[in-house]
Design a protein around this motif. Structure first.
Motif, PDB file in Angstrom:
ATOM      1  N   GLY A  97       0.832  -1.211   0.000  1.00  0.00           N
ATOM      2  CA  GLY A  97       0.000   0.000   0.000  1.00  0.00           C
ATOM      3  C   GLY A  97       0.854   1.243   0.000  1.00  0.00           C
TER       4      GLY A  97
ATOM      5  N   ALA B 294       2.288   1.839  -3.315  1.00  0.00           N
ATOM      6  CA  ALA B 294       1.333   2.414  -4.262  1.00  0.00           C
ATOM      7  C   ALA B 294       1.213   3.912  -4.049  1.00  0.00           C
ATOM      8  CB  ALA B 294      -0.032   1.745  -4.106  1.00  0.00           C
ATOM      9  N   VAL B 295       1.115   4.333  -2.766  1.00  0.00           N
ATOM     10  CA  VAL B 295       1.032   5.763  -2.484  1.00  0.00           C
ATOM     11  C   VAL B 295       2.282   6.459  -2.993  1.00  0.00           C
ATOM     12  CG1 VAL B 295       0.888   7.493  -0.677  1.00  0.00           C
ATOM     13  CG2 VAL B 295      -0.471   5.416  -0.509  1.00  0.00           C
TER      14      VAL B 295
ATOM     15  N   GLY C  54       2.208   6.838  -6.683  1.00  0.00           N
ATOM     16  CA  GLY C  54       1.312   7.922  -7.082  1.00  0.00           C
ATOM     17  C   GLY C  54       1.979   9.270  -6.931  1.00  0.00           C
ATOM     18  N   MET C  55       2.623   9.458  -5.762  1.00  0.00           N
ATOM     19  CA  MET C  55       3.301  10.748  -5.533  1.00  0.00           C
ATOM     20  C   MET C  55       4.459  10.918  -6.507  1.00  0.00           C
ATOM     21  SD  MET C  55       2.031  11.903  -2.420  1.00  0.00           S
ATOM     22  CE  MET C  55       3.174  12.370  -1.167  1.00  0.00           C
TER      23      MET C  55
ATOM     24  N   LEU D  90       3.342  12.142  -9.764  1.00  0.00           N
ATOM     25  CA  LEU D  90       3.079  13.585  -9.750  1.00  0.00           C
ATOM     26  C   LEU D  90       4.379  14.371  -9.831  1.00  0.00           C
ATOM     27  CD1 LEU D  90       1.007  15.867  -9.356  1.00  0.00           C
ATOM     28  CD2 LEU D  90       1.437  15.700  -6.918  1.00  0.00           C
TER      29      LEU D  90
ATOM     30  N   ILE E 232      -3.830   2.461  -3.208  1.00  0.00           N
ATOM     31  CA  ILE E 232      -3.773   3.795  -2.585  1.00  0.00           C
ATOM     32  C   ILE E 232      -5.026   4.024  -1.759  1.00  0.00           C
ATOM     33  CG2 ILE E 232      -3.907   6.269  -3.065  1.00  0.00           C
ATOM     34  CD1 ILE E 232      -2.025   5.885  -5.345  1.00  0.00           C
TER      35      ILE E 232
ATOM     36  N   LEU F 232      -4.827   4.544   2.226  1.00  0.00           N
ATOM     37  CA  LEU F 232      -5.234   5.818   2.810  1.00  0.00           C
ATOM     38  C   LEU F 232      -6.460   5.647   3.710  1.00  0.00           C
ATOM     39  CD1 LEU F 232      -4.682   8.409  -0.044  1.00  0.00           C
ATOM     40  CD2 LEU F 232      -3.216   7.851   1.882  1.00  0.00           C
TER      41      LEU F 232
ATOM     42  N   VAL G 235      -1.119  14.801   3.327  1.00  0.00           N
ATOM     43  CA  VAL G 235      -0.237  15.153   2.204  1.00  0.00           C
ATOM     44  C   VAL G 235      -0.625  14.370   0.962  1.00  0.00           C
ATOM     45  CG1 VAL G 235       2.125  15.115   1.360  1.00  0.00           C
ATOM     46  CG2 VAL G 235       1.667  15.710   3.730  1.00  0.00           C
ATOM     47  N   ALA G 236      -0.831  13.055   1.151  1.00  0.00           N
ATOM     48  CA  ALA G 236      -0.987  12.191  -0.016  1.00  0.00           C
ATOM     49  C   ALA G 236      -2.317  12.416  -0.722  1.00  0.00           C
ATOM     50  CB  ALA G 236      -0.857  10.736   0.407  1.00  0.00           C
TER      51      ALA G 236
ATOM     52  N   ALA H 158      -2.344  15.445  -2.924  1.00  0.00           N
ATOM     53  CA  ALA H 158      -1.380  15.257  -4.015  1.00  0.00           C
ATOM     54  C   ALA H 158      -1.976  14.382  -5.112  1.00  0.00           C
ATOM     55  CB  ALA H 158      -0.092  14.639  -3.487  1.00  0.00           C
ATOM     56  N   ILE H 159      -2.654  13.314  -4.694  1.00  0.00           N
ATOM     57  CA  ILE H 159      -3.275  12.435  -5.688  1.00  0.00           C
ATOM     58  C   ILE H 159      -4.407  13.179  -6.391  1.00  0.00           C
ATOM     59  CG2 ILE H 159      -4.471  10.233  -6.011  1.00  0.00           C
ATOM     60  CD1 ILE H 159      -1.750   9.731  -5.017  1.00  0.00           C
TER      61      ILE H 159
ATOM     62  N   VAL I 246      -4.493  16.318  -6.999  1.00  0.00           N
ATOM     63  CA  VAL I 246      -3.903  17.249  -7.960  1.00  0.00           C
ATOM     64  C   VAL I 246      -3.723  16.554  -9.310  1.00  0.00           C
ATOM     65  CG1 VAL I 246      -1.774  18.450  -8.555  1.00  0.00           C
ATOM     66  CG2 VAL I 246      -2.785  18.778  -6.323  1.00  0.00           C
TER      67      VAL I 246
END
Lengths: 452, 486
Positions: free
Chosen positions: A41, A44-45, A48-49, A52, B278, B282, B293-294, B297-298, B300
């Motif tokens: 998990g 995955a986060v 994703g970041m 970006l 994700i 989360l 934060v995350a 950001a996702i 965005v």
């Protein structure tokens, strides 16, 4: 469900490890799988970041240099023998000298600048010197002369654009090795540019022209700017705002407050939710077939783009507005009705003002979406090469214009790598616009949000 | 009178109507000594609405209909002999419109009287040169019949414009006067104006239906035209896509569909696991600071326009995949490839999948989690064996919605997937999609008589049907799932 059935395991198996502090093999695997899952998990986060960061990083690293541009500070002698042969000062005569007639002046000015800077130019022919200046420069000179013909015969100081390759050299895009293979630039010219820079003739300044200049042709990326595209986008956003906000709010008020529960209302609702999911390019086809072919509106015009984007943003605005109307508590309506207001009065005098912050937030977010939309605009001809600024509204809405995102696409289709830098720069401008709009939406929501 | 000044005039009349109506209502009430039924403002509002709205609607309808009518009439005036070999009527009509516009410029520039302008003949004067002098360039020599048609076109436009002005103003003034004269103290002005406003609100909500009708109408109409020129069987079952400018094209949709599905599949392979994980992390694991934060950001990522993703594919992902993976392995040498587009589109879809799944996971009742924990299950076991099975229908709906997005996505594939229509399995090869071909067939100079252009409408219809079907299925799945736990 092994773990749960494990509770019913034979007595013998349980006895083997009596202590809670010592984990048996099974608990260990279960805990290990727990940790694994958790790490997955987190991964995955992180991905994703990372996406970006990578996305923004790539755009920024490619595009930030577009905001700087290399200029040559030269003194040009506006030779009357070349510009005004008859000496009459007649503007029609002067206008007959094409930009080709101005090239020798620039060559001479470059030689003069080199001499003044004490740089030896014997290795370079005069023509190569002239090539170091942008192909846009003669046009700049000509426009200046046509605007103020009395300056002919004088020496005027100009800040001329350097050739795109020279500019690229100082930004690291062009190297001595690549220049050796390039027909448009030679290593000698680059070396000379280095000396000019040391002498202060050549300097890199903030690129204001990037925001104001129109697009430029394939061979002069250094002159290409976003002026027409920004103007076109602003025009379209004005149209979208003026049409989609009233239409969307009116439709939402009807659907949320008045519409009876029947087939017809259901039909409208289904339509709206489906329109929100129709691919944007289909709206482009609609614009082409209806607004351009059927109604005969001009191609590439902001009015057509604005209409198409209006239809696209309507569902967004309607959904946001309905949510905002729904969040106003029924007690407000009841109180208004209770003191004798009609239903229409209760809505327009009380519910709508209270829902306004939510509606505006939705509208701004819808506008931000419309601003970044590209595909439908490609189909209605906004990819055309437009150098003329559209006139002021309302007539200007029918003039050809570009749009920010389409300009980006347009530049990526050009051959010269300098256009990639321009495209990324344009994306940064677009993103700044979007950030400003979204921040405004967030601030609006923070400031006016009411909890009931 | 120009359209915009007419528009402003009618609006002005509306404002005057409000003020006069209000004043008259008060005056009438004072004169008769009766109390007004409604607040005086409502009498003004009635006058304003009745004088402005019908006139503006009439103006709008006229602006839509007039060009269509004139076009059909004038188009019939141009004989077939005036259309050049291999050219199209639409091109002649475009020329004709330019000539008609040029005549106005000519009149302006040279101060010619209307009669002299109408007396101009191709035989007696060089029209092309004269138009060229005022800045209207005509591609070829102007033919007699076309020139006469252009004059008729201009005449029809002038008359049309005149009658539009007359009719709009007459309507506005007529309504203005009648409503103003009908003001009585006992008139139920509030009810009248509120009914009017309500009908406006209904009209606004009809725009959604009109848009759908417009989309379906334009797609179907041109698609039928296309199938008159090109056999439907070849379109749906041919495996060759090879449009030619000079006719004899192969326009099989299969390679495009294959490319679309391949790219979308890769995008989902990237987006679904990452997006889902994700959402799970989360919702179930993340600490507060990480989530604060995350999550934004996702989000965005979701707000970034697709052109940005397209550029990312073009300048970063494509060259990277080519230089570090495809070329060393000998799998391909093109920077635009199915994998490039799929990967970037996957990134675009991550926030979409994760926010939808987040909603769905949060909708699973807490009692189910508590029950599972109570039986001694670990968190991951609860997620894998209780929450996900319970949320499965919703997740499937989310994946279908994401798939419909992927199929309709344009800019990323235009800039990342390439333009070669191919049926292949190698993800490092360039392939093309339905949306890319819609763009390439409809940009530039389009001529609406050839199957090469019209095929875009058939492609658009296919796309529309695909995405609509996926959406309907997905929404019904999600809705059913929601009902289950509410």
């Amino acid at each position: 469900m092994n773990d749960i059935t494990a509770a019913a395991a034979p007595e013998a198996a349980r006895k083997r490890h009596g202590s809670l502090l010592v984990q048996d093999a099974r608990t260990k695997t279960r805990n290990a799988s727990e940790t694994r899952f958790r790490r997955l998990g987190l991964l995955a986060v992180a991905l994703g970041m990372l996406a970006l960061v990578g996305l923004l990083g790539s755009i920024l690293s490619n595009g930030l240099s577009a905001f700087k541009q290399t200029y040559l500070q030269v003194e040009v002698f506006l030779d009357p023998a070349k510009l005004d042969k008859t000496g009459s000062g007649d503007l029609a005569q002067i206008a007959k000298v094409s930009t080709f007639g101005y090239a020798p002046l620039i060559q001479a000015a470059m030689q003069g600048a080199a001499k003044e800077a004490g740089v030896d130019t014997s290795a370079l022919p005069a023509k190569a010197l002239g090539q170091m200046v942008s192909k846009e420069a003669p046009a700049t000179l000509r426009n200046f002369v046509l605007a103020s013909p009395e300056k002919i015969g004088q020496t005027v100081s100009f800040s001329l654009l350097a050739n795109g390759r020279i500019d690229g050299y100082f930004k690291g895009r062009v190297t001595m090795e690549s220049a050796a293979l390039d027909r448009n630039i030679s290593p000698e010219q680059l070396a000379f540019a280095d000396q000019l820079k040391a002498a202060g003739v050549l300097e890199t300044k903030f690129n204001w022209a990037f925001f104001t200049a129109p697009d430029a042709s394939d061979t002069r990326p250094e002159a290409a700017g976003l002026g027409v595209a920004i103007l076109g986008s602003i025009y379209m956003m004005l149209i979208v705002l003026c049409l989609s906000l009233p239409l969307g709010v009116a439709a939402s008020i009807y659907l949320e407050e008045f519409a009876p529960k029947n087939r017809f209302t259901d039909l409208i609702e289904v339509n709206i939710s489906n329109l929100a999911a129709v691919p944007s390019i289909v709206f482009g086809i609609l614009g082409l077939a209806i607004f351009i072919n059927l109604v005969g509106l001009p191609q590439s015009a902001p009015i057509v783009g604005g209409l198409v984007l209006t239809l696209m943003t309507l569902p967004t605005i309607i959904i946001a507005t309905r949510a905002a109307l729904k969040s106003v508590p029924p007690s407000i309506r009841d109180a208004a009705l209770g003191v004798g207001a009609s239903k229409m009065q209760s809505i327009f005098h009380h519910v709508l003002p209270l829902a306004m912050p939510g509606i505006l937030t939705g509208a701004i977010i819808g506008l931000a979406q419309a601003l970044g939309e590209t595909a439908p605009l490609l189909l209605i001809g906004m990819v055309a090469f437009v150098r003329e600024y559209p006139a002021g509204p309302p007539e200007g809405l029918f003039d050809p214009a570009a749009a920010l995102p389409v300009q980006v696409y347009n530049w990526t289709q050009r051959g010269d790598p300098a256009f990639v830098e321009r495209a990324s720069g344009a994306i940064i401008v677009l993103l700044v616009f979007l950030i400003v709009m979204n921040t405004a939406a967030i601030l609006l929501r923070r400031k006016f949000e009411r909890r009931w | 009178m120009t359209t915009s000044s007419l528009f402003l005039l009618v609006l002005g009349l509306g404002v005057v109507g409000y003020l006069l109506g209000r004043k008259r209502a008060l005056a009438v009430a004072k004169a008769t000594g009766q109390r007004l039924h409604s607040l005086p403002g409502y009498y003004g509002q009635t006058v304003a609405l009745y004088s402005a709205v019908p006139a503006l609607l009439c103006l709008l309808a006229w602006l839509f209909v007039q060009p269509v009518l004139i076009e059909t009439r004038i188009s019939a005036m141009v004989p077939d002999s005036a259309i050049p070999e291999g050219g199209a009527r639409s091109l002649v009509m475009a020329d004709l419109r330019r000539i008609a516009g040029g005549l106005d410029a000519l009149k302006e520039a040279q101060n010619i009287s209307e009669d002299d302008l109408l007396a101009l003949r191709v035989e007696t004067s060089d029209i092309r040169k004269q138009l060229g002098d005022v800045g209207v360039a005509i591609g070829s020599e102007v033919q007699g019949a076309v020139f006469e048609a252009a004059k008729a076109y201009r005449g029809a436009e002038i008359t049309g414009r005149f009658w539009m002005t007359v009719l709009t103003l007459a309507l506005a003034l007529g309504c203005f006067v009648t409503t103003l004269l009908r003001i009585r103290p006992q008139a139920r002005a509030r009810n009248t104006s509120e009914t009017f406003v309500l009908s406006l609100l209904i009209g606004a909500s009809l725009v959604a239906i009109l848009t759908t009708v417009g989309i379906l109408g334009s797609l179907l109409f041109e698609t039928i035209n296309f199938f008159k020129m090109y056999p439907a069987k070849d379109f749906f079952f041919s495996t060759v896509w090879n449009p030619q400018f000079r006719g004899g094209s192969d326009l099989g949709i299969l390679p495009l569909l294959w490319g679309t599905l391949y790219v979308s599949f890769l995008a989902l392979v990237v987006a679904v696991p990452i997006g889902l994980m994700i959402a799970i992390y989360l919702a179930e694991y993340a600490s507060k600071p990480l989530r604060s934060v995350a999550k934004p950001a996702i989000e965005v990522l979701a707000g970034i326009p697709t052109i940005v993703y397209g550029l990312f594919a073009l300048i970063t992902v494509g060259p990277f995949l080519r230089d570090y993976i495809a070329s060393p392995l000998g799998l391909g040498s093109s920077s635009s490839s199915v994998l490039t587009a799929g990967l970037v589109m996957g990134i675009m879809l991550i926030p979409f999948v994760s926010s939808l799944s987040d909603d769905i996971i949060n909708a699973v009742p807490q009692a189910m989690r508590d029950g599972s924990y109570g039986l001694g299950a670990t968190r991951s076991e609860t997620i894998k064996q209780v929450i996900l099975p319970a949320a499965l229908p919703g997740v499937v709906g989310a994946v279908l919605l994401a798939a419909s997005r992927a199929i309709g996505e344009t800019m990323i594939v235009v800039m990342g997937a390439g333009a070669a229509a191919k049926l292949g399995l190698n993800p490092f090869e360039a392939m093309t999609t339905v949306t890319v071909k819609i763009v390439s067939q409809l940009t530039g100079d389009t001529e609406f008589a050839s199957p090469e252009t019209l095929v875009a409408f058939a492609l658009g219809l296919t796309l529309f049907v695909f995405t609509l079907g996926l959406n309907i299925i997905a929404l019904s799945v999600v809705r059913k799932y929601r009902e289950q736990y509410e």
